[in-house]
Design a protein around this motif. Structure first.
Motif, PDB file in Angstrom:
ATOM      1  N   TRP A 105       0.842  -1.206   0.000  1.00 24.07           N
ATOM      2  CA  TRP A 105       0.000   0.000   0.000  1.00 24.07           C
ATOM      3  C   TRP A 105       0.879   1.260   0.000  1.00 24.07           C
ATOM      4  O   TRP A 105       1.846   1.358   0.768  1.00 24.07           O
ATOM      5  N   TYR A 106       0.552   2.238  -0.860  1.00 19.10           N
ATOM      6  CA  TYR A 106       1.208   3.539  -0.836  1.00 19.10           C
ATOM      7  C   TYR A 106       0.121   4.621  -0.896  1.00 19.10           C
ATOM      8  O   TYR A 106      -0.975   4.400  -1.416  1.00 19.10           O
ATOM      9  N   CYS A 107       0.462   5.777  -0.311  1.00 14.00           N
ATOM     10  CA  CYS A 107      -0.520   6.858  -0.183  1.00 14.00           C
ATOM     11  C   CYS A 107      -0.619   7.631  -1.493  1.00 14.00           C
ATOM     12  O   CYS A 107       0.383   8.118  -2.010  1.00 14.00           O
ATOM     13  N   GLU A 108      -1.846   7.737  -2.023  1.00 14.45           N
ATOM     14  CA  GLU A 108      -2.089   8.522  -3.231  1.00 14.45           C
ATOM     15  C   GLU A 108      -2.679   9.892  -2.880  1.00 14.45           C
ATOM     16  O   GLU A 108      -2.351  10.890  -3.502  1.00 14.45           O
ATOM     17  N   THR A 109      -3.556   9.910  -1.871  1.00 11.87           N
ATOM     18  CA  THR A 109      -4.160  11.175  -1.416  1.00 11.87           C
ATOM     19  C   THR A 109      -4.086  11.224   0.097  1.00 11.87           C
ATOM     20  O   THR A 109      -4.583  10.317   0.779  1.00 11.87           O
ATOM     21  N   GLU A 110      -3.419  12.258   0.629  1.00 13.15           N
ATOM     22  CA  GLU A 110      -3.285  12.396   2.066  1.00 13.15           C
ATOM     23  C   GLU A 110      -4.639  12.788   2.692  1.00 13.15           C
ATOM     24  O   GLU A 110      -5.350  13.632   2.151  1.00 13.15           O
TER      25      GLU A 110
ATOM     26  N   CYS B 230      -8.306  16.948   8.018  1.00 12.46           N
ATOM     27  CA  CYS B 230      -9.201  16.927   9.194  1.00 12.46           C
ATOM     28  C   CYS B 230     -10.574  16.357   8.877  1.00 12.46           C
ATOM     29  O   CYS B 230     -11.166  15.641   9.682  1.00 12.46           O
ATOM     30  N   THR B 231     -11.116  16.700   7.691  1.00 14.06           N
ATOM     31  CA  THR B 231     -12.498  16.334   7.381  1.00 14.06           C
ATOM     32  C   THR B 231     -12.629  15.386   6.201  1.00 14.06           C
ATOM     33  O   THR B 231     -13.676  14.762   6.040  1.00 14.06           O
ATOM     34  N   GLN B 232     -11.607  15.273   5.369  1.00 19.73           N
ATOM     35  CA  GLN B 232     -11.717  14.442   4.179  1.00 19.73           C
ATOM     36  C   GLN B 232     -10.809  13.232   4.296  1.00 19.73           C
ATOM     37  O   GLN B 232      -9.681  13.318   4.804  1.00 19.73           O
ATOM     38  N   THR B 233     -11.336  12.089   3.809  1.00 16.80           N
ATOM     39  CA  THR B 233     -10.558  10.859   3.850  1.00 16.80           C
ATOM     40  C   THR B 233      -9.474  10.889   2.767  1.00 16.80           C
ATOM     41  O   THR B 233      -9.600  11.584   1.760  1.00 16.80           O
ATOM     42  N   GLY B 234      -8.416  10.127   2.998  1.00 12.44           N
ATOM     43  CA  GLY B 234      -7.377   9.961   1.995  1.00 12.44           C
ATOM     44  C   GLY B 234      -7.568   8.652   1.252  1.00 12.44           C
ATOM     45  O   GLY B 234      -8.558   7.939   1.435  1.00 12.44           O
ATOM     46  N   LYS B 235      -6.617   8.325   0.392  1.00  9.31           N
ATOM     47  CA  LYS B 235      -6.727   7.092  -0.379  1.00  9.31           C
ATOM     48  C   LYS B 235      -5.350   6.446  -0.479  1.00  9.31           C
ATOM     49  O   LYS B 235      -4.348   7.110  -0.740  1.00  9.31           O
ATOM     50  N   GLU B 236      -5.324   5.088  -0.269  1.00  8.10           N
ATOM     51  CA  GLU B 236      -4.118   4.295  -0.455  1.00  8.10           C
ATOM     52  C   GLU B 236      -4.344   3.335  -1.617  1.00  8.10           C
ATOM     53  O   GLU B 236      -5.462   2.838  -1.820  1.00  8.10           O
TER      54      GLU B 236
ATOM     55  N   GLU C 160      -5.921  -1.859  -6.390  1.00  2.00           N
ATOM     56  CA  GLU C 160      -6.907  -1.841  -5.301  1.00  2.00           C
ATOM     57  C   GLU C 160      -6.791  -0.514  -4.555  1.00  2.00           C
ATOM     58  O   GLU C 160      -5.676  -0.023  -4.338  1.00  2.00           O
ATOM     59  N   ASN C 161      -7.946   0.033  -4.204  1.00  2.82           N
ATOM     60  CA  ASN C 161      -7.989   1.274  -3.429  1.00  2.82           C
ATOM     61  C   ASN C 161      -8.591   0.997  -2.064  1.00  2.82           C
ATOM     62  O   ASN C 161      -9.438   0.119  -1.903  1.00  2.82           O
ATOM     63  N   ARG C 162      -8.179   1.727  -1.092  1.00  2.00           N
ATOM     64  CA  ARG C 162      -8.831   1.688   0.213  1.00  2.00           C
ATOM     65  C   ARG C 162      -8.808   3.085   0.823  1.00  2.00           C
ATOM     66  O   ARG C 162      -7.910   3.879   0.539  1.00  2.00           O
ATOM     67  N   GLU C 163      -9.788   3.326   1.619  1.00  2.00           N
ATOM     68  CA  GLU C 163      -9.980   4.654   2.197  1.00  2.00           C
ATOM     69  C   GLU C 163      -9.157   4.787   3.490  1.00  2.00           C
ATOM     70  O   GLU C 163      -9.107   3.874   4.311  1.00  2.00           O
ATOM     71  N   VAL C 164      -8.503   5.923   3.626  1.00  2.00           N
ATOM     72  CA  VAL C 164      -7.769   6.238   4.859  1.00  2.00           C
ATOM     73  C   VAL C 164      -8.627   7.220   5.657  1.00  2.00           C
ATOM     74  O   VAL C 164      -9.003   8.270   5.131  1.00  2.00           O
TER      75      VAL C 164
END
Length: 856
Positions: A82-87, A90-96, A107-111
């Motif tokens: 897994w690597y971070c695509e979107t950090e 405070c209010t918005q989720t990121g994406k790995e 595969e994507n998963r929500e951070v």
């Protein structure tokens, strides 16, 4: 060729997966060919391979497991790729994201969002000022990450911070001049001052002289919630001081918190603490708070595995309280193979394709839509292939057709009529109309138009005639010939500019509104009147009521002072008219009661008496001491309950020996029979007969309420109701068709000897023959006479359409059974005396017989 191979593969799949379908078994050992790969396994799907026997040609299909993803792992990934695509913020989720090096799948998963990191920050300090207008403090709750403001709180301007030293008291007051009281010289006020260390403000107030009461003064001590006071002679000024208030002490200190109810998995606990001064006897002297429930304890156990289409289930049982709870396991979903075409589509018919689930072997079929026709086109047709057969005219439809080049299907359809094309020129309007006769204000005119369309070189020439609407009058403006007054109507006229007709209209008479004049002023309780006059003739046009002004409250006047036991009275007067507007009772001061003393002690069953006396008078107040209540031992069951009879249990008080007994309710009548619906009309009676021991089921789970009952079964039921000892009939043999050892032998012999059910007259009884409704009535009638039951009855007013079908030998018995509500109709007005009785009907009859006849 491709479709042929797909069809062969689908047949092989069905042979392998569907139970009961397979190739004929051979006794020889198969000589298998090499494996042929039909579909290679990868990360997304299982593989399929195929082989066949070179001698008997039997086939074998095998599924190869899909491969695991090979996730790319590098410097910027974790150990799972897994690597971070979107950090996240405070209010918005990121994406790995992670990527498979084998199949390229991502595969994507929500951070989860990090959430705000809030902290209170002081924006403005609160201060006090010399002019008593302090500055409020302002604090804001701010996220240290994003700077968003979530809350704001205002701190009121603080009170002054008074200077306290050796010359001041605890509140900072310094005595400038002493106050004293003296009989000869008179009382003298003192002067005290204090200064704020923050803003320098000074406060100076006068102090009244403090009286020093003699030692024999009256003192009422304050309690936690009630003020006290003292009264007596001042030793300085020798004046009598009627009351000096002593402030209530307030509750406290409190005892330690004590648990009065332990928390459980299902209920909150409770703990209390008590004021040590009043011992909880005054309001607020006992404080309580709840203790949170303890969580359930236990491990989750899988009780149902998930499948492709159904959720699984987890279950756990609390080890403390036994509470059961469940939760679902998500279903797995189908793992489908590739689609295989099993039926080819054509122009008009859909095709079909099939695939199956590798996990549960479920087959699924899907429609391949029909292709649709391929219409023939030429220089004489349009884009959709339509070619004209004959042309349409103004009023007649034409026709056109087309055909499919693949399946040769032909279609034809009408071409709509063209409609008329009206001639338009200088003599016509836009729609081609020519005026033949002009219309007037009130009369219609005439017009016509001609079709000028050419079809095959000839004009249509169709003529259409129509009316022209009347023009209507064209009036001038209204002219007033006679003005209207307050009481007399006026007149106005107008004329038609086209036909000179005159129209006349009346102008209604009307007053001219003047001003509203108040003629009667409103008072406290009386309304006034205001009237509207005509500005021309002064006549009253309208009037309105001026609401009474209402009373103006003055001061309350005490009419009677309140005493210890009697209420006082005070009244409120109107400041304008001096009328009494309200009065209220001044509550009596009430007695000052002392401590409660027990006069009579309470027992287990009788209340005690406690009394207290007023400290100021002879008034005595009494109250009951609640009964102590019995201290019973354990319950002792004296009689166990059944499904039809109540039980009984009792317990004994360990203090006074009194015995308390209670009835144990009858046991719940469970329904073991699957064919007895809860709302069926016979179910209650069938269960009553079962638990009474009169009727049992055909099997343990079947009652068969709609089956006919036999003669042997019915006399067996009557024998059970009678309670006769049937063993004494073991050696009897009256009927040739009632053999020894049969379950009904003894009951039939008893019924025959008792005279309630006899044979057929030829030495037979027909034990397995279904019994009729009128035969049941005769048997019950005969048995009731034998038991000495009062056989008087009143014939019911209700009549049945088939009453004439009752046999002569059964008329009395049937009338008696209907009167006692043992037998009722089977339809709308039918009794069915010769109809065979079902087991459900007999259960209802037996219950009614026991309750309506035998219980009398």
């Amino acid at each position: 060729m491709k479709r042929f191979i797909s069809a062969i593969l689908s047949i092989l799949m069905l042979i392998t997966l569907v139970p009961g379908i397979g190739l004929s078994a051979n006794t020889h050992r198969h000589s298998w060919s090499e494996w042929y790969i039909l579909d290679t396994a990868d990360c997304e799907k299982d593989g399929i391979k195929y082989r066949y026997c070179t001698e008997c040609k039997e086939s074998d299909v095998e599924i190869t497991d899909r491969l695991d993803h090979n996730w790319i792992i590098g410097e910027n990934t974790d150990s799972y790729g897994w690597y971070c695509e979107t950090e996240p913020n405070c209010t918005q989720t990121g994406k790995e994201v992670r990527e498979c090096s084998r199949c390229g799948k991502k595969e994507n998963r929500e951070v989860p969002a990090t959430g705000h990191n809030n902290e209170w920050i002081t924006i403005q300090e609160a201060t006090c000022t010399t002019d008593d207008v302090g500055q409020e403090g302002i604090d804001q709750l701010i996220c240290k990450n994003c700077g968003e403001i979530f809350d704001k709180k205002i701190t009121p301007a603080p009170e002054h911070e008074w200077i306290i030293n050796d010359n001041t008291d605890e509140e900072g007051w310094e005595v400038i001049a002493e106050a004293y009281c003296n009989v000869d010289e008179g009382s003298v006020n003192g002067l005290i001052k204090r200064t704020c260390s923050r803003c320098g403000k000074e406060e100076t107030i006068e102090t009244k002289p403090l009286h020093e009461l003699s030692d024999d003064c009256i003192v009422v001590s304050p309690t936690c919630t009630k003020e006290g006071y003292k009264a007596g002679i001042c030793v300085i000024c020798e004046q009598y001081i009627s009351k000096i208030t002593l402030n209530a002490l307030g509750h406290g200190p409190f005892s330690e918190w004590e648990t009065t109810k332990e928390p459980t998995c299902t209920e909150e606990g409770e703990e209390i603490r008590i004021c040590t001064v009043c011992e909880g006897k005054e309001d607020g002297g006992i404080e309580s708070k709840s203790i949170k429930k303890i969580p359930h304890i236990g491990e989750w156990v899988t009780v149902k595995e998930p499948t492709c289409t159904e959720k699984g289930q987890l279950k756990r049982i609390c080890e403390v309280c036994g509470f059961e709870e469940t939760k679902d396991i998500n279903l797995l979903g189908h793992n489908w193979t590739q689609w295989v075409e099993t039926k080819q589509a054509n122009c008009t018919e859909d095709g079909e394709k099939t695939h199956f689930c590798m996990r549960c072997k479920k087959l699924e079929t899907e429609v391949i839509p029909a292709w649709g026709h391929n219409w023939h086109t030429s220089d004489y047709s349009d884009k959709e292939g339509w070619e004209e057969i004959w042309a349409p005219t103004c009023e007649e439809v034409g026709s056109e057709c087309r055909y499919c080049t693949v399946c040769k299907t032909e279609e034809s359809r009408d071409i709509p009529a063209l409609g008329h094309s009206w001639i338009r020129n200088e003599d016509t309007d836009e729609e081609g109309w020519i005026i033949d006769e002009e219309p007037t204000c009130t009369g219609e005119g005439l017009k016509h138009r001609i079709c000028g369309r050419e079809i095959e070189g000839e004009e249509c020439g169709y003529i259409e005639n129509a009316d022209v609407e009347a023009l209507g009058h064209y009036y001038t403006q209204w002219v007033v010939v006679e003005e209207a007054s307050c009481t007399k109507d006026g007149v106005q006229l107008r004329a038609c500019k086209r036909c000179n007709i005159i129209e006349k209209e009346t102008i209604p008479a009307a007053h001219t509104e003047g001003e509203w004049i108040t003629e009667i002023e409103a008072k406290c309780e009386e309304d006034g009147i205001s009237r509207l006059h005509c500005a021309v003739c002064d006549e009253v046009i309208d009037e309105q009521i001026l609401s009474a002004t209402g009373h103006t409250e003055g001061e309350w006047v005490t009419v009677k002072e309140a005493s210890c036991e009697e209420n006082g009275l005070r009244q409120l007067y109107c400041a304008e008219c001096n009328k009494i507007l309200d009065e209220e009772t001044v509550t009596a001061t009430g007695h000052k009661l002392g401590e409660w003393e027990t006069v009579k002690a309470a027992t287990c069953t009788e209340k005690g008496i406690s009394e207290c006396k007023c400290e100021n008078c002879d008034y005595t107040e009494t109250k009951d001491i609640e009964v102590l209540g019995h201290k019973f031992g354990d319950w002792n069951v004296k009689l166990l309950p059944t499904e039809l009879k109540e039980g009984y249990e009792e317990r004994i008080c360990t203090v006074c020996g009194e015995v308390e007994g209670v009835v144990i309710p009858v046991l719940e009548k469970t329904n073991p029979f699957k064919d007895l619906e809860a709302d069926a009309w016979y179910t209650e009676s069938a269960l009553w007969c079962k638990y009474s021991g009169y009727m049992t089921g055909v099997t343990e789970t079947s009652f068969e309420p709609k089956s006919n009952i036999t003669r042997a079964q019915f006399v067996q039921i009557i024998a059970k109701i009678d309670g006769v000892d049937l063993t004494m009939y073991d050696d009897r043999s009256t009927f040739t068709d009632v053999l020894f050892g049969k379950w009904y032998h003894n009951a039939v012999e008893w019924a025959n000897e008792y005279g309630i059910a006899v044979g057929n007259g030829n030495g037979t009884f027909s034990p397995n023959k279904a019994v009729t409704r009128q035969q049941i009535a005769v048997i019950l009638y005969a048995y009731s006479e034998k038991k000495g039951v009062d056989m008087n009855y009143t014939i019911s007013d209700s009549t049945f359409k088939d009453a004439g079908d009752i046999s002569d030998w059964a008329v009395n018995a049937m009338n008696w059974a209907v009167a006692n509500k043992l037998i009722s109709g089977v339809g709308e007005g039918y009794l069915a005396p010769n109809g065979f009785a079902t087991r459900g009907q007999v259960a209802v009859m037996i219950k009614a017989y026991c309750e309506n006849v035998l219980s009398k």
